[in-house]
Design an enzyme around this catalytic site. Structure first.
Site, short mmCIF file in Angstrom:
data_model
loop_
_atom_site.label_atom_id
_atom_site.label_comp_id
_atom_site.label_asym_id
_atom_site.label_seq_id
_atom_site.Cartn_x
_atom_site.Cartn_y
_atom_site.Cartn_z
N SER A 111 36.78 26.14 25.00
CA SER A 111 36.43 24.67 24.64
C SER A 111 37.38 24.08 25.69
O SER A 111 37.32 23.87 26.80
CB SER A 111 36.86 24.83 23.23
OG SER A 111 36.40 23.61 22.58
N ASP A 171 25.14 24.40 20.83
CA ASP A 171 26.78 24.16 20.57
C ASP A 171 26.71 22.88 20.17
O ASP A 171 26.45 21.86 20.64
CB ASP A 171 27.18 24.37 21.88
CG ASP A 171 28.81 24.39 21.80
OD1 ASP A 171 29.36 23.44 20.92
OD2 ASP A 171 29.65 24.75 22.67
N HIS A 200 29.61 26.89 18.72
CA HIS A 200 30.76 26.56 19.57
C HIS A 200 31.89 27.68 19.30
O HIS A 200 32.39 27.85 18.32
CB HIS A 200 31.39 25.30 19.07
CG HIS A 200 32.40 24.74 19.92
ND1 HIS A 200 32.07 24.32 21.26
CD2 HIS A 200 33.73 24.83 19.91
CE1 HIS A 200 33.30 23.93 21.89
NE2 HIS A 200 34.09 24.26 21.16
#
Length: 356
Positions: free
Chosen positions: A151, A277, A306
């Site tokens: 991320s 996502d 995600h």
């Protein structure tokens, strides 16, 4: 390390039937991944500006230590994560199966103790990463350095690789659930109910960190704007950007997003991304630059959320992203997987999205 990254074929991904949607994959990832089996040795290093960073070197329960010349992977966590984030622990376990050591870098203020400086960390800050890489390279001169980011940490990693080109210390890397365009990702979250739920959670945590330093920050920032911020863009415009030298949120997003840096990367990288996502605007993924680069391999799927990518059964879940990350890095480092990895490979199959 001579393996052609484009030759890497990701194993198929089948989302767990009991976690059917993007939000289930995203939310449950932190709870399903086991917290045990990894023990850390923490080292605090002083930064040139008088602050500190905490590095957590992993040892795996039941596994003998590896030699100091064994490949070493630096793992970089996501927004408000840490070395104890479930995906960091899972990747540490997976890497050990391929003879790769793991060390997790905690961003400033994320290791359980407030950092000293007024500044924190942000999605475009690569200076601390470069500092840690130089430290590791000097301490382990015979160990190939690898990296993996998740991320926000993946954005930082890719930006560094693009900035440094073939001058990076990193020999190969993996980036999972990358926010290639920070502004468009922020805007996407604002358009859905669940997106706003995620944002409120993170903004509350970020606001608490700024509040803890409010007296020291003084009138450099507008405290009322920070308190009233409800979106990433509002918070970043009032706090993140102003404290770290940007001219507002748009300038911060533009200069910090990793997408424009992909074309400058000169080491093998695996990009792991799900089309569903909730944090990433799929239309902002630079498919053209990815396809044109000989350095970028892809493991793109239709589903996975995600930093989710959970398959298998409730009693025996399989964490596809971490396993594919370890397999890619093992191939690049030329290490052989342990027997149990070979046995379990291919047991969880589903059509993988071949977009590149």
């Amino acid at each position: 390390m001579t393996a052609d990254p484009k030759s890497f074929q990701p194993r198929p991904f089948r989302p767990a039937w009991w976690l059917p949607g993007a939000h289930a994959q995203t939310v449950m990832g932190r709870f399903v991944r086991p917290p045990h089996g990894v023990k850390y040795h923490r080292e605090r290093v002083e930064t040139p500006d008088g602050d500190f960073l905490d590095l957590d070197f992993a040892s795996i329960q039941g596994a003998p230590p590896l030699a100091e010349n064994a490949p070493l992977c630096l793992i970089i966590h996501g927004l408000e994560g840490s070395a104890h984030s479930a995906y960091v622990l899972e990747l540490s376990r997976a890497l050990r199966e391929y003879g790769i050591r793991a060390v997790a870098m905690n961003f400033r203020g994320c290791s359980g103790e407030p950092n000293r400086a007024l500044r924190f960390y942000h999605a475009g800050e690569t200076g601390d990463l470069e500092f840690v890489l130089e430290l590791l390279a000097s301490r382990f001169p015979d160990a190939p350095l690898l990296a993996a980011g998740f991320s926000l940490g993946a954005n930082v990693l890719l930006k560094h690789l693009g900035e440094r080109g073939d001058g990076t210390r990193i020999r190969a890397a993996v980036a999972v659930s990358v926010p290639f365009d920070l502004g468009r990702g922020s805007d996407k979250l604002d358009r859905s109910f669940m997106g706003r739920v995620y944002v409120r959670h993170f903004v509350r945590r970020l606001r608490a960190k700024f509040n803890a330093k409010a007296e020291r920050i003084g009138d450099r920032l507008d405290a009322e704007r920070i308190r009233s911020a409800r979106t990433f863009r509002e918070f970043d415009d009032a706090a993140t950007a102003r404290l770290h030298g940007f001219d507002g949120a748009e300038d911060y997003y533009s200069r910090s997003s990793s997408g424009p840096y992909l074309r400058h990367i000169r080491v093998p990288v695996l990009l792991v991304q799900a089309a569903d996502d909730p944090f990433v605007d799929e239309t902002a993924i630079p498919y053209g630059d990815i396809a044109a680069s000989p350095w970028l391999a892809t493991a793109f799927t239709e589903r996975g959320g995600h930093v989710g990518f959970i398959s298998g059964s409730p009693r025996r879940p399989w964490f596809w992203a971490e396993r594919e990350a370890a397999r890619f890095l093992g191939a690049q480092a030329g290490t052989e997987p342990a027997l149990n990895v070979r046995q379990e490979a291919g047991q969880h199959g589903h059509k993988t999205k071949r977009r590149i």
